[in-house]
Design an enzyme around this catalytic site. Sequence first.
Site, PDB file in Angstrom:
ATOM      1  N   GLY A  33       2.199  -3.325   6.912  1.00  8.53           N
ATOM      2  CA  GLY A  33       2.608  -4.279   5.898  1.00  8.53           C
ATOM      3  C   GLY A  33       3.944  -4.886   6.252  1.00  8.53           C
ATOM      4  CE  LYS A  91       5.834   3.007   3.756  1.00 12.87           C
ATOM      5  NZ  LYS A  91       5.726   2.901   2.295  1.00 12.87           N
ATOM      6  CG  ASP A 131       1.108  -1.697  -6.189  1.00 13.75           C
ATOM      7  OD1 ASP A 131       0.439  -2.512  -6.862  1.00 13.75           O
ATOM      8  OD2 ASP A 131       1.064  -1.634  -4.947  1.00 13.75           O
TER       9      ASP A 131
END
Length: 869
Positions: A87, A109, A202
């Site tokens: 992303g 990540k 989210d």
Amino acid sequence: MNPTHWRSVKEALFEALELSGDERVSYISGLDLGIREEVERLVKADAAADDFIASPFLLENSDLENVSEQIPSDIDGYRVIREIGSGGMGTVYLAEHSGEGFSQKVALKLIKRGMDTNSVLKRFLLERNILANLDHPNIARMLDGGSTIDGLPYFVLEFIDGSEIRKYCNENRYGLNERLDLFRKVCNAVSNAHQKLVVHRDLKPTNILVTKDGEPKLLDFGIAKLLSPDWNADTNEATLTLFRAMTPEYASPEQLAGEATTTATDVYSLGVILYELLAGQRPFDMRGKVPKELVENVLSKDPPRPSTVGSGHTSGHSERTASAGDAATEEGEIADPRMANTVDRKQLQGDLDNIILKALRREPERRYQSVQEFAEDIRRFQDGLPVSATADSRIYRFNKYFKRHRLGVIGTAAAAVLLIAATIVTSWQYTVAQREKNAAEKRFAETRFLAKSMLYELHNKLEQVPGTTEAREYLVESALKYIDGLAAEKIDDPDLQSELSDAYQRIADIQGGLWRANLGQREQAEVNYAKATEIMESLVLNYPERHRYKWKLGQLYASAADAAYQKTDMTAYAQLSQRSMEQLIPVETSFENDDYYEFYICDLIAGYNRSARAKGIVGELDAAYTDATRGSEIANTARTKLPSSYPVRSAVDVINETRAEVLMMMERYQEALEIYQGSLRNQDAAGDIQGSHQQTAQRNRMLTLSSIAKLQGLLGRYDDSVVSIDAALELASGAVAADPADADARLIFANFRTLKGMILERAGRYQEAVAILIVTIEDWKKIRTADPENQVYRYMESDAHGAIGKSYLALGLSGKRRSELLTAREMLEKAYATNKEFQDAGLAGNIEKAETELLQSKLKECLKALGIN
């Protein structure tokens, strides 16, 4: 390019970037020719700018092949297998961590090279810090973290091998209850994050994976927000960035409007997810439309009731409900998991419609005030209980009760029909035969019989069924009319007058009796206790040889003493307790071989219990211990005579615990704890109590556990203390759920939650203490509003204020945050003022006095930190 044209291109671009795969291709192909080419070009240029991990960490076996040569081969000992997702902020890799005799696949990540600006680094590190503080079986766990040799931060998460929640439900043909059970686990995970002061912001189906074992896992806290003051000061995004980061279809109205977000934001997103899981589509279907249209719909329109959308014809494996069918392709794959049909729309009508729409209200204050409250309403729906989202009424509650207790209600209804018929017959006979003395006497006798039947036989049957407080209220209101009518006759019959006194006392017990299930109608209860007392005082005066009348008068003085205790009138409490004992003690030998011995002796033991407590409150500790010891001796003798009597066994435990209370006042904590633990062992040995004593047994157990928790806290054994109070809270929560109209159950639950917050504060777990106590303050507001004259409630509420104040003081001093210090000052001032008032009135023991001194000291410390002399 003119501004209008660019606005259209930009809005279409944002919508396209929220989609993937075939959905994105289909969307772009449907755009106007005037903007389609530009949108396609911008999408290709922005290929790496999607919301980080828009798709979850979901891999098929084939995904492990064809590893890109451009990805790093090793990051701090984690062998990188392949890229999972990428992303705008970072990239996630599937990696493997190996050691001596083990190998573990993880999701790693890593922040993107070139994206390590100050603002992005702060957001990335905030997400890492948030995950490090979250520990819940339904939240993807953070396993490790660090920085690469060239300074790029990363963190490691557990790798979730599962399906996103919509696909999982459809592939497993989940029915209504299976979907609701799964969704409640998700709610528990979100609620746990809220307790740690984290808002996800989210929540969407692709951020919820379900493992092969059926356990949901919550992912991606990339745009989460911390609620603690000042903790987000350096991570506030611009409006456009936040809009890109969130998912508009699941975003709350306040997110779309750029307003402040709270825990209510996650409640809304969960409402959208549940709507989609049950109805097969989202509240606002915006496929093929630009984001502006979605925002306008969410901010101005109400979603349709879930039961009115979808085809509503399904089949599945649930045995409890009609189940979900799948919108499948010929190969058996889910064509579109968002639009797959789910459950029969008829099952959504009523409570489920109301529950979901309450979570989706535009105004945050009109939604569920917590995710826990949302999940509790779903549980109550599944258990067939009334839910808060549906407008309350006696008819609604009766329908719910009837579905749960069909056979019992039919039997009770049959009895009620007979009673109503008897009433009609009685009324008819009164009209026809009022001129005839014999007929009038017959009518009077029948009315007397009817009132006794309603108050004793029918009431006692209802009392054995949990959750019937409201039904008993209706019965009491009806019986009271008959009782008042009989009293108005003023017939000089001592037996009748005694029955009337008993009836008024029983009505008062149900309305507001202390230490029992009641309706919270304290003032009405006092009126009826007074009527009963007036009658019985006259009978004792006129019939001094009848010892049963003295016993009953002793009971009524005891009830009056309890009412004085509620008003914190300790002088009246002590005097009335003494007057009760003056009636009970002289007649003890009269009941030694009487059929009523069991009931009398329990009242006498309770009298010693009350007398000891009254003396302990005013500081006469030796006299209090003497009374408690005498009561314990009588109780043990009674237990020898009646070994199988539950009321006597219960009385033994209660008087022993009063002795422990006095020891606690003497600061002999270990001795007191051993007595309470002995009571708990006795309760365990008695086994599961059923029938009319079940509610009393449950209540005694939860009170014993709470006392154990308090003493463990005083002894510094905080971990043990939390375990004990959690066990008490579980029982109290069950009591409230079983009978929401029971004011005593609601009071106990609020008191236990306050005690847990105080224990957490003393253990230094300040954030957890604040989280539970802020909710508890709202409970106390409701309780005090219902009974504003009750001073005990005010004192109990001050315990919560004090613990919040001390927690915020510690947090404020550690982080040098003035906002927390100001909150600490407000709460400490409230608590100190109330405690000082009670102490000045002579109502505080040693423990309470020590607490008042501590509050004063903490307040001075807070004012000094604020620079206030």
